[in-house]
Scaffold this motif. Structure first.
Motif, PDB file in Angstrom:
ATOM      1  N   LEU A 135       0.819  -1.100  -0.026  1.00 13.73           N
ATOM      2  CA  LEU A 135      -0.057   0.049   0.057  1.00 13.73           C
ATOM      3  C   LEU A 135       0.831   1.259   0.115  1.00 13.73           C
ATOM      4  CD1 LEU A 135      -2.706  -1.091   2.422  1.00 13.73           C
ATOM      5  CD2 LEU A 135      -3.301  -0.341   0.156  1.00 13.73           C
ATOM      6  N   TYR A 156      -4.276   2.291  -4.146  1.00 16.18           N
ATOM      7  CA  TYR A 156      -5.118   1.101  -3.778  1.00 16.18           C
ATOM      8  C   TYR A 156      -6.153   1.230  -2.701  1.00 16.18           C
ATOM      9  CZ  TYR A 156      -1.264  -1.324  -6.309  1.00 16.18           C
ATOM     10  OH  TYR A 156      -0.440  -1.951  -7.183  1.00 16.18           O
ATOM     11  N   GLY A 159     -10.067   0.718  -2.029  1.00 12.01           N
ATOM     12  CA  GLY A 159     -10.426  -0.683  -1.969  1.00 12.01           C
ATOM     13  C   GLY A 159      -9.668  -1.493  -0.754  1.00 12.01           C
ATOM     14  N   GLN A 160      -8.678  -0.891  -0.460  1.00 12.77           N
ATOM     15  CA  GLN A 160      -7.786  -1.586   0.372  1.00 12.77           C
ATOM     16  C   GLN A 160      -7.533  -0.636   1.958  1.00 12.77           C
ATOM     17  OE1 GLN A 160      -6.730  -4.668   0.037  1.00 12.77           O
ATOM     18  NE2 GLN A 160      -7.425  -4.792  -2.005  1.00 12.77           N
ATOM     19  N   SER A 166      -1.806  -1.825   7.364  1.00 13.41           N
ATOM     20  CA  SER A 166      -1.554  -2.876   7.194  1.00 13.41           C
ATOM     21  C   SER A 166      -0.147  -3.368   7.817  1.00 13.41           C
ATOM     22  CB  SER A 166      -0.839  -2.830   5.744  1.00 13.41           C
ATOM     23  OG  SER A 166       0.317  -1.844   5.565  1.00 13.41           O
ATOM     24  N   ASP A 210       1.733  -5.802   6.021  1.00 14.56           N
ATOM     25  CA  ASP A 210       1.159  -6.911   5.065  1.00 14.56           C
ATOM     26  C   ASP A 210       1.205  -6.391   3.760  1.00 14.56           C
ATOM     27  OD1 ASP A 210       0.295  -8.692   7.133  1.00 14.56           O
ATOM     28  OD2 ASP A 210      -1.624  -7.549   7.336  1.00 14.56           O
ATOM     29  N   LEU A 212       0.144  -7.132  -0.816  1.00 16.59           N
ATOM     30  CA  LEU A 212      -0.894  -7.357  -1.630  1.00 16.59           C
ATOM     31  C   LEU A 212      -0.472  -8.046  -2.632  1.00 16.59           C
ATOM     32  CD1 LEU A 212      -2.433  -3.364  -1.965  1.00 16.59           C
ATOM     33  CD2 LEU A 212      -2.912  -5.470  -0.435  1.00 16.59           C
ATOM     34  N   TYR A 214      -0.687  -8.601  -5.697  1.00 12.05           N
ATOM     35  CA  TYR A 214      -0.927  -7.880  -7.234  1.00 12.05           C
ATOM     36  C   TYR A 214       0.311  -7.931  -7.818  1.00 12.05           C
ATOM     37  CZ  TYR A 214      -5.229  -6.129  -4.923  1.00 12.05           C
ATOM     38  OH  TYR A 214      -6.357  -5.977  -4.284  1.00 12.05           O
ATOM     39  N   SER A 246     -13.301  -0.052  -6.391  1.00 11.13           N
ATOM     40  CA  SER A 246     -12.003  -0.554  -6.807  1.00 11.13           C
ATOM     41  C   SER A 246     -11.134   0.662  -7.555  1.00 11.13           C
ATOM     42  CB  SER A 246     -12.385  -1.590  -8.074  1.00 11.13           C
ATOM     43  OG  SER A 246     -13.268  -1.041  -8.871  1.00 11.13           O
ATOM     44  N   ALA A 361     -12.766   2.236   1.382  1.00 11.98           N
ATOM     45  CA  ALA A 361     -12.182   1.625   2.528  1.00 11.98           C
ATOM     46  C   ALA A 361     -11.262   2.811   3.222  1.00 11.98           C
ATOM     47  CB  ALA A 361     -11.362   0.489   2.156  1.00 11.98           C
TER      48      ALA A 361
END
Length: 457
Positions: A135, A156, A159-160, A166, A210, A212, A214, A246, A361
């Motif tokens: 992120l 991101y 959406g995240q 994270s 954390d 992602l 992708y 998204s 989010a």
């Protein structure tokens, strides 16, 4: 004898005896270079600059500073050095973490351990070969620790969520010189506080985040001449009103001087740009973009790209840049607000005016969040002016503040802490309801105010 009785020379001698070549004092070769932040418009003059290269070095720096009655200001890159403008650094050791870099990735748990001076380009270099990303923000040379622990807005994000959510563990040196690990299961109150309180609670030497899953992402930019700014801006505002979570995008009006180092499509021009990322299939993303593409952009780079290339989409300056900035969070963006934004972007000398789409989010606070876990607002207004010479700073600062003031009728009581890069800014809206508890924990973990943070608690 009290610390006030100790002369500057004695304090400097004590630091040099304890830290050797790890500390640079005024008058030493390299002091002016060492104190220079990324935002070179900021003239920070600390008592000393310490340059640790390990967690143990940081422990030594904090202990030596405290023993000499000095404060400690952590700094990884100095992108937001202006946030220290209200802090007297004359009795402060600036801890430059530029030498404490490194990233270790566990692909099974999709987690990375990042040393305290690392920048996002370090993370992307380690994660891209594994088909992972993070992120991160819109620039690859921003520090992971400062960005993440102050919130962190990513392409991101809708959406995240915020990057701070994270973070799974933080290792930091506290005011008593202890090296401490904080997580949900270990020193939980400190872990809550540092996720938002950041450098006010210690010098972060590493954090675990954390990742992602992708390897690539549909992202890019659409560009028009600024003569189309009104049409494009109103269309984007209408488009974002119903855009799915998204899609995370930004609208900017950018005014470039005629400089040879700029590409021809930017040099000496004013342009309007929409950029961002869409976490959809190519077909779904293309369908979503159709109303904007129908405006016939001069350039359209939206496509499937490697995730690590996302940091290049926003065209942030590639190197240290003198600038003045300001921002606010908006509750809504009606047509009258768009008109005010357009008027702001035409202010002479203003490099760019930007609107970032929030919500989704970004506005939802997770149950596991720390002091900062969300930003309550629909859009973020951001203004930036270049400061080519120090004498230009007052005018540049006035221009960016005037731009923000123009949209005051739509402002909400919130801040994105990573966008604070100047003095005289009340951080309370950025901390929200967590502010009271943060102050209580600051008194417990740093009772003598050892740490001078970019975002004071």
């Amino acid at each position: 004898m009290t610390f006030s009785d100790i002369t500057t020379d004695v304090r400097g001698d004590r630091l040099r005896e304890a830290l050797g070549a790890r500390v640079i004092l005024p008058g030493d070769d390299g002091y002016d270079e060492a104190r220079l932040p990324w935002n070179v418009a900021v003239d920070q003059r600390p008592f000393a600059v310490a340059r640790p290269e390990s967690a143990e070095d940081v422990v030594g720096v904090v202990r030596a500073a405290v023993a000499s009655g000095l404060r400690v200001a952590p700094q990884s890159t100095g992108h937001a050095a202006g946030a220290l403008a209200d802090t007297d650094l004359s009795e402060t050791v600036l801890v430059s973490l530029a030498g404490l870099r490194g990233v270790t990735v566990d692909p099974e748990t999709r987690r990375a351990r990042v040393l305290g001076g690392s920048v996002w380009n370090d993370v992307l270099a380690a994660t891209a070969p594994l088909g992972l990303t993070a992120l991160h923000g819109s620039a690859g040379d921003v520090s992971v620790a400062g960005y993440s622990l102050s919130g962190g807005l990513s392409f991101y994000g809708r959406g995240q969520g915020l990057a701070v959510n994270s973070v799974r563990a933080v290792q930091l040196v506290t005011a008593d010189g202890s090296l401490v690990r904080a997580s949900a299961d270990e020193n939980a109150e400190l872990f809550w506080a540092v996720r938002g309180g950041s450098g006010a609670f210690g010098v972060v030497v590493s954090l675990e985040i954390d990742l992602l899953p992708y390897a690539d992402v549909f992202a890019g930019m659409l560009l028009w001449d600024a003569s189309r700014a009104a049409e494009v801006s109103h269309a984007w505002a209408e488009w974002t009103a119903s855009a799915p979570e998204s899609a995370t995008t930004t609208l900017r009006i950018m005014n470039f001087p005629p400089l040879p180092e700029l590409p021809p499509f930017l040099s000496g021009r004013s342009v309007v740009v929409i950029d961002g990322a869409i976490l959809e299939t190519d077909a779904a993303a293309a369908a979503l973009l159709e109303p904007l593409r129908a405006l016939a952009p001069e350039m359209d780079t939206f496509s499937r790209i490697p995730a690590a290339s996302l940091v290049a989409v926003h065209m942030d300056p590639p190197g240290p840049t003198p600038s003045a900035t300001a921002h606010s969070v908006l509750a809504e963006l009606p047509a009258k607000a768009v008109e005010a934004f357009l008027a702001t972007a035409s202010v002479p000398g203003l490099f760019f005016a930007e609107l970032r789409h929030l919500g989704g989010a970004i506005a939802r606070r997770p149950e596991h969040a720390g002091a900062v876990g969300s930003v309550a607002g629909a859009y973020l207004m951001h203004t930036v002016a270049m400061v080519p010479v120090p004498e230009a700073m007052p005018g540049a600062d006035a221009a960016v503040r005037a731009g923000i003031a123009a949209l005051a009728p739509w402002r909400t009581d919130a801040l994105a802490l990573t966008f604070v890069d100047g003095g005289g800014v009340d951080r309370a809206p950025g901390f929200g309801t967590a502010g009271i508890r943060l102050k209580e924990l600051k008194s417990r973990f740093d009772p003598n105010g050892t740490f001078a943070a970019a975002h004071a608690v």
